[in-house]
Design a protein around this motif. Structure first.
Motif, PDB file in Angstrom:
ATOM      1  N   THR A   1      -6.149   3.390 -10.763  1.00 47.50           N
ATOM      2  CA  THR A   1      -5.666   2.010 -10.783  1.00 47.50           C
ATOM      3  C   THR A   1      -6.194   1.241 -11.995  1.00 47.50           C
ATOM      4  N   ASP A   2      -6.946   1.902 -12.841  1.00 56.59           N
ATOM      5  CA  ASP A   2      -7.509   1.276 -14.039  1.00 56.59           C
ATOM      6  C   ASP A   2      -6.811   1.829 -15.279  1.00 56.59           C
ATOM      7  N   GLY A   3      -7.318   1.449 -16.436  1.00 55.94           N
ATOM      8  CA  GLY A   3      -6.732   1.919 -17.688  1.00 55.94           C
ATOM      9  C   GLY A   3      -5.270   1.505 -17.754  1.00 55.94           C
ATOM     10  N   PRO A   4      -4.393   2.399 -18.159  1.00 50.79           N
ATOM     11  CA  PRO A   4      -2.975   2.030 -18.246  1.00 50.79           C
ATOM     12  C   PRO A   4      -2.355   1.740 -16.879  1.00 50.79           C
ATOM     13  N   TYR A   5      -2.997   2.211 -15.817  1.00 53.66           N
ATOM     14  CA  TYR A   5      -2.468   1.987 -14.464  1.00 53.66           C
ATOM     15  C   TYR A   5      -2.716   0.563 -13.977  1.00 53.66           C
ATOM     16  N   ARG A   6      -3.450  -0.241 -14.745  1.00 53.55           N
ATOM     17  CA  ARG A   6      -3.554  -1.678 -14.451  1.00 53.55           C
ATOM     18  C   ARG A   6      -2.241  -2.362 -14.803  1.00 53.55           C
ATOM     19  N   LEU A   7      -1.527  -1.819 -15.802  1.00 47.83           N
ATOM     20  CA  LEU A   7      -0.285  -2.431 -16.272  1.00 47.83           C
ATOM     21  C   LEU A   7       0.844  -2.259 -15.259  1.00 47.83           C
ATOM     22  N   ASN A   8       1.014  -1.040 -14.785  1.00 49.17           N
ATOM     23  CA  ASN A   8       2.013  -0.738 -13.772  1.00 49.17           C
ATOM     24  C   ASN A   8       1.707   0.624 -13.174  1.00 49.17           C
ATOM     25  N   ARG A   9       2.458   1.013 -12.153  1.00 50.47           N
ATOM     26  CA  ARG A   9       2.172   2.258 -11.445  1.00 50.47           C
ATOM     27  C   ARG A   9       2.664   3.494 -12.187  1.00 50.47           C
ATOM     28  N   ASN A  10       3.499   3.322 -13.183  1.00 57.02           N
ATOM     29  CA  ASN A  10       4.072   4.455 -13.913  1.00 57.02           C
ATOM     30  C   ASN A  10       4.035   4.226 -15.419  1.00 57.02           C
ATOM     31  N   PRO A  11       2.842   4.037 -15.988  1.00 55.46           N
ATOM     32  CA  PRO A  11       2.782   3.691 -17.409  1.00 55.46           C
ATOM     33  C   PRO A  11       3.281   4.797 -18.343  1.00 55.46           C
ATOM     34  N   MET A  12       3.092   6.056 -17.979  1.00 59.00           N
ATOM     35  CA  MET A  12       3.587   7.126 -18.846  1.00 59.00           C
ATOM     36  C   MET A  12       5.106   7.091 -18.917  1.00 59.00           C
TER      37      MET A  12
ATOM     38  N   GLU B   1       6.261   8.463  -5.025  1.00 55.46           N
ATOM     39  CA  GLU B   1       5.596   7.403  -4.276  1.00 55.46           C
ATOM     40  C   GLU B   1       5.369   7.803  -2.815  1.00 55.46           C
ATOM     41  N   LYS B   2       6.309   8.520  -2.237  1.00 58.73           N
ATOM     42  CA  LYS B   2       6.136   8.993  -0.857  1.00 58.73           C
ATOM     43  C   LYS B   2       4.950   9.956  -0.769  1.00 58.73           C
ATOM     44  N   ARG B   3       4.841  10.844  -1.745  1.00 53.16           N
ATOM     45  CA  ARG B   3       3.712  11.778  -1.767  1.00 53.16           C
ATOM     46  C   ARG B   3       2.395  11.045  -1.963  1.00 53.16           C
ATOM     47  N   LEU B   4       2.374  10.083  -2.879  1.00 55.58           N
ATOM     48  CA  LEU B   4       1.156   9.318  -3.121  1.00 55.58           C
ATOM     49  C   LEU B   4       0.740   8.522  -1.892  1.00 55.58           C
ATOM     50  N   CYS B   5       1.713   8.029  -1.170  1.00 56.57           N
ATOM     51  CA  CYS B   5       1.407   7.305   0.066  1.00 56.57           C
ATOM     52  C   CYS B   5       0.784   8.253   1.097  1.00 56.57           C
ATOM     53  N   ARG B   6       1.312   9.466   1.179  1.00 59.02           N
ATOM     54  CA  ARG B   6       0.712  10.468   2.082  1.00 59.02           C
ATOM     55  C   ARG B   6      -0.696  10.836   1.628  1.00 59.02           C
ATOM     56  N   ASP B   7      -0.870  11.030   0.324  1.00 60.26           N
ATOM     57  CA  ASP B   7      -2.163  11.470  -0.212  1.00 60.26           C
ATOM     58  C   ASP B   7      -3.238  10.383  -0.158  1.00 60.26           C
ATOM     59  N   PHE B   8      -2.850   9.123  -0.431  1.00 63.63           N
ATOM     60  CA  PHE B   8      -3.848   8.067  -0.589  1.00 63.63           C
ATOM     61  C   PHE B   8      -3.730   6.927   0.425  1.00 63.63           C
TER      62      PHE B   8
ATOM     63  N   CYS C   1       0.246  -0.748  -4.537  1.00 66.01           N
ATOM     64  CA  CYS C   1       1.669  -1.055  -4.714  1.00 66.01           C
ATOM     65  C   CYS C   1       1.958  -2.542  -4.529  1.00 66.01           C
ATOM     66  N   ARG C   2       1.282  -3.161  -3.605  1.00 69.88           N
ATOM     67  CA  ARG C   2       1.518  -4.585  -3.351  1.00 69.88           C
ATOM     68  C   ARG C   2       1.060  -5.460  -4.516  1.00 69.88           C
TER      69      ARG C   2
ATOM     70  N   ARG D   1       6.068  -1.438 -10.286  1.00 67.68           N
ATOM     71  CA  ARG D   1       6.453  -0.035 -10.450  1.00 67.68           C
ATOM     72  C   ARG D   1       6.568   0.328 -11.937  1.00 67.68           C
ATOM     73  N   PHE D   2       7.265  -0.505 -12.710  1.00 66.74           N
ATOM     74  CA  PHE D   2       7.449  -0.239 -14.133  1.00 66.74           C
ATOM     75  C   PHE D   2       7.052  -1.422 -15.015  1.00 66.74           C
ATOM     76  N   LEU D   3       7.224  -2.629 -14.511  1.00 68.22           N
ATOM     77  CA  LEU D   3       6.973  -3.824 -15.310  1.00 68.22           C
ATOM     78  C   LEU D   3       5.744  -4.554 -14.790  1.00 68.22           C
ATOM     79  N   PRO D   4       4.845  -4.933 -15.682  1.00 71.68           N
ATOM     80  CA  PRO D   4       3.599  -5.563 -15.243  1.00 71.68           C
ATOM     81  C   PRO D   4       3.769  -6.932 -14.596  1.00 71.68           C
ATOM     82  N   PHE D   5       4.772  -7.698 -14.996  1.00 70.74           N
ATOM     83  CA  PHE D   5       4.843  -9.090 -14.557  1.00 70.74           C
ATOM     84  C   PHE D   5       5.961  -9.361 -13.563  1.00 70.74           C
ATOM     85  N   VAL D   6       6.462  -8.332 -12.914  1.00 74.45           N
ATOM     86  CA  VAL D   6       7.517  -8.496 -11.908  1.00 74.45           C
ATOM     87  C   VAL D   6       6.854  -8.712 -10.558  1.00 74.45           C
ATOM     88  N   CYS D   7       7.454  -9.562  -9.747  1.00 73.09           N
ATOM     89  CA  CYS D   7       6.915  -9.803  -8.406  1.00 73.09           C
ATOM     90  C   CYS D   7       6.844  -8.483  -7.657  1.00 73.09           C
TER      91      CYS D   7
END
Length: 172
Positions: A88-99, A138-145, A153-154, A158-164
């Motif tokens: 959840t840090d590094g590029p994952y602070r920006l959004n859930r799918n930075p790559m 996302e379904k797998r990540l929800c199962r895993d974590f 996620c809340r 998902r892709f854009l940092p500033f979207v509600c």
């Protein structure tokens, strides 16, 4: 230590996203000349291509160093070792799918470079396919974590940092 399988995954992934998709865009566009596109379009193209690549590479390196895994998971098929903890840090602070966001930006640079509806169509098809992949992941990540991923996620787009975030997040 990186295994042969991981190396092959990185090479194949790089070839697909960095070489194959722009080539498909160029071919679909009728193989236009790649020079003399004007200073403004060339500048925008350069910023998008370099910025998108930088974000994607940063994410891959971060994932390998901090997550102890790699992005080699496609439609539920593990190609390489998955990350060992939720990042959840590094590029994952920006959004859930930075790559993937970096890849979208990189390829958008080629759409602007080629400036054809065919290149835009290839980009849109790619985005749609990857969106389906992300929903599967996302379904797998929800199962895993579990709750940890749902909380992430809340608060993270998902892709854009500033979207509600609440608008795009549904109970997985």
């Amino acid at each position: 230590m990186i295994t042969i399988k991981e190396t092959a995954g990185y090479v194949l992934g790089g070839m697909m996203f960095v070489v194959l998709l722009p080539t498909i865009m160029w071919l679909a566009s009728g193989m236009p000349a790649l020079v003399h596109i004007g200073a403004l379009r060339a500048s925008v193209t350069g910023v998008l291509i370099l910025g998108g690549l930088a974000l994607s590479v940063w994410t891959i390196v971060y994932m390998k160093r901090h997550g102890k895994g790699n992005p080699m998971d496609a439609f539920g098929h593990e190609i390489g070792p998955r990350t060992q903890h939720l990042m959840t840090d590094g590029p994952y602070r920006l959004n859930r799918n930075p790559m993937l966001t970096g890849t979208f930006i990189y390829l958008l640079g080629f759409v602007i470079w080629l400036w054809t509806w065919q290149a835009l169509l290839v980009w849109c098809i790619f985005v749609a396919i990857m969106f389906i992949q992300v929903l599967t992941e996302e379904k797998r990540l929800c199962r895993d974590f579990g709750d940890e991923y749902e909380a992430y996620c809340r608060h993270t787009g998902r892709f854009l940092p500033f979207v509600c975030k609440r608008l795009e997040y549904n109970k997985l």
